[in-house]
Design a protein around this motif. Structure first.
Motif, short mmCIF file in Angstrom:
data_model
loop_
_atom_site.label_atom_id
_atom_site.label_comp_id
_atom_site.label_asym_id
_atom_site.label_seq_id
_atom_site.Cartn_x
_atom_site.Cartn_y
_atom_site.Cartn_z
N VAL A 58 31.81 2.64 -72.10
CA VAL A 58 32.44 3.87 -71.63
C VAL A 58 33.11 4.57 -72.80
O VAL A 58 33.72 3.91 -73.65
CB VAL A 58 33.51 3.55 -70.55
CG1 VAL A 58 34.35 4.78 -70.22
CG2 VAL A 58 32.85 3.02 -69.29
N LYS A 59 32.99 5.90 -72.88
CA LYS A 59 33.74 6.59 -73.91
C LYS A 59 34.87 7.39 -73.28
O LYS A 59 34.71 7.95 -72.19
CB LYS A 59 32.84 7.48 -74.78
CG LYS A 59 32.29 8.70 -74.10
CD LYS A 59 31.58 9.61 -75.11
CE LYS A 59 30.88 10.75 -74.39
NZ LYS A 59 30.14 11.63 -75.27
N LEU A 60 36.00 7.38 -73.96
CA LEU A 60 37.15 8.16 -73.51
C LEU A 60 37.23 9.40 -74.37
O LEU A 60 37.22 9.30 -75.60
CB LEU A 60 38.44 7.35 -73.66
CG LEU A 60 38.53 6.07 -72.81
CD1 LEU A 60 39.87 5.40 -73.03
CD2 LEU A 60 38.36 6.40 -71.34
N MET A 61 37.26 10.55 -73.73
CA MET A 61 37.32 11.78 -74.53
C MET A 61 38.31 12.76 -73.92
O MET A 61 38.61 12.73 -72.74
CB MET A 61 35.93 12.40 -74.63
CG MET A 61 35.31 12.64 -73.29
SD MET A 61 33.55 12.95 -73.45
CE MET A 61 33.17 13.34 -71.76
N GLN A 62 38.81 13.62 -74.79
CA GLN A 62 39.81 14.58 -74.38
C GLN A 62 39.28 15.95 -74.77
O GLN A 62 38.65 16.08 -75.82
CB GLN A 62 41.10 14.29 -75.14
CG GLN A 62 42.36 14.54 -74.35
CD GLN A 62 43.57 13.97 -75.02
OE1 GLN A 62 43.75 14.15 -76.21
NE2 GLN A 62 44.41 13.29 -74.27
#
Lengths: 233, 67
Positions: A58-62
């Motif tokens: 999973v990638k966390l992005m803002q």
């Protein structure tokens, strides 16, 4: 896939948890599977659950209001994410979006349940704190890199601009001669004399430039261009 | 002759510089570097590099076009 307390022990925050704790956690959680490219949650959603990834990536992005995205980190199996709701008693929202990079499954644990567990089990709270401080230190290192990199590039670019416009190739000095002082470069880059001096001294030590009174000689134009372009040296 | 002069007089040499994996094409300081500087900076074997360059110039008929 049936998840056992033993599996959960791999999660950093659960490393000191008892089997009893872990069984309670399992009883108060659900498994969610998301296809590749799907989302566990979006930035701004209520942080009702915290997640432990059990398989996939999973990638966390803002993203900012203009829609520009920054990847914050990539989560691998048995790592925790979206734990913000645990420490905030109510109204917390996810500060980032969690998107899967491949088909993924995660354990979704109710934030409020996890919080009530931590109130009576300090070892869980401390392990979460350790994880949080590790993240903060990582971010501080990244911030420092970004901030200093920018100044370095700016100063290198200023020298190259000056060289392009006014530089004189000097055979005697075996380099490109610039008739500017450190103060001039500081003013051009909106930086301080201290910062420019520190950078120029570092480059001089590496043999890229030579500095003198009101003059800077570029000895290794190639290396300076690499710095200005933000490429590896 | 500087790298900038080379590129200006024979723009087709850009392909050669790119094929040698140098950053010369588009470099803002190209007018300060000679071919010798390029060989030194990238630690090329001088003889081999010049051979490659001649071969390229001949293959592209760059010399004839100057006449």
């Amino acid at each position: 896939m049936e998840i056992s307390p033993k599996d959960l022990k791999q999660v950093v925050v659960f490393q000191h948890a008892t089997d009893e704790d872990l069984n309670l956690i399992l009883q108060n959680s659900i498994t969610r599977s998301i296809e590749e490219g799907g989302f566990f949650f979006h930035q701004g959603d209520d942080a009702k659950y915290m997640y432990v990834l059990t398989s996939g990536q999973v990638k966390l992005m803002q993203s900012n209001p203009n829609g520009q995205q920054v990847n914050l980190r990539t989560i691998a199996a048995w790592q925790m994410f979206g734990a913000l709701g645990v420490t905030h008693s109510n109204g917390a929202t996810y500060p980032a979006t969690a998107q899967t990079l491949e088909d993924s499954t995660a354990l979704a644990i109710q934030s409020s349940f996890m919080r009530s567990m931590m109130e009576t089990r300090p070892y869980l709270a401390f392990d979460l704190m350790n994880l949080m401080t590790a993240y903060i230190q990582e971010m501080q290192a990244r911030y420092r890199e970004l901030a200093t990199e920018k100044v370095e590039q700016k100063v290198a670019n200023a020298l190259i601009r000056l060289a392009g416009q006014t530089g004189i190739k000097s055979d005697k000095e075996a380099g490109i001669l610039l008739s500017f002082s450190r103060q001039d470069v500081a003013e051009m880059t909106g930086s301080t004399l201290y910062t420019v001096s520190r950078l120029l001294s570092e480059w001089e030590r590496q043999g890229f430039i030579k500095t003198g009174r009101e003059k800077i000689t570029i000895l290794k134009p190639h290396d300076l261009v690499r710095i200005a372009d933000g490429l590896e040296k | 002759m500087s790298v900038a002069d080379v590129l200006k007089s024979k723009p087709a040499t850009a392909k050669f510089f790119i094929s040698q994996r140098t950053d010369c094409v588009g470099c803002r300081l190209a007018r300060f570097c000679t071919m010798e500087d390029v060989i030194k900076t990238y630690e090329f074997d001088e003889e081999k590099y010049l051979q490659e360059l001649s071969k390229y110039i001949l293959s592209q008929n760059l010399i004839r076009s100057t006449e």
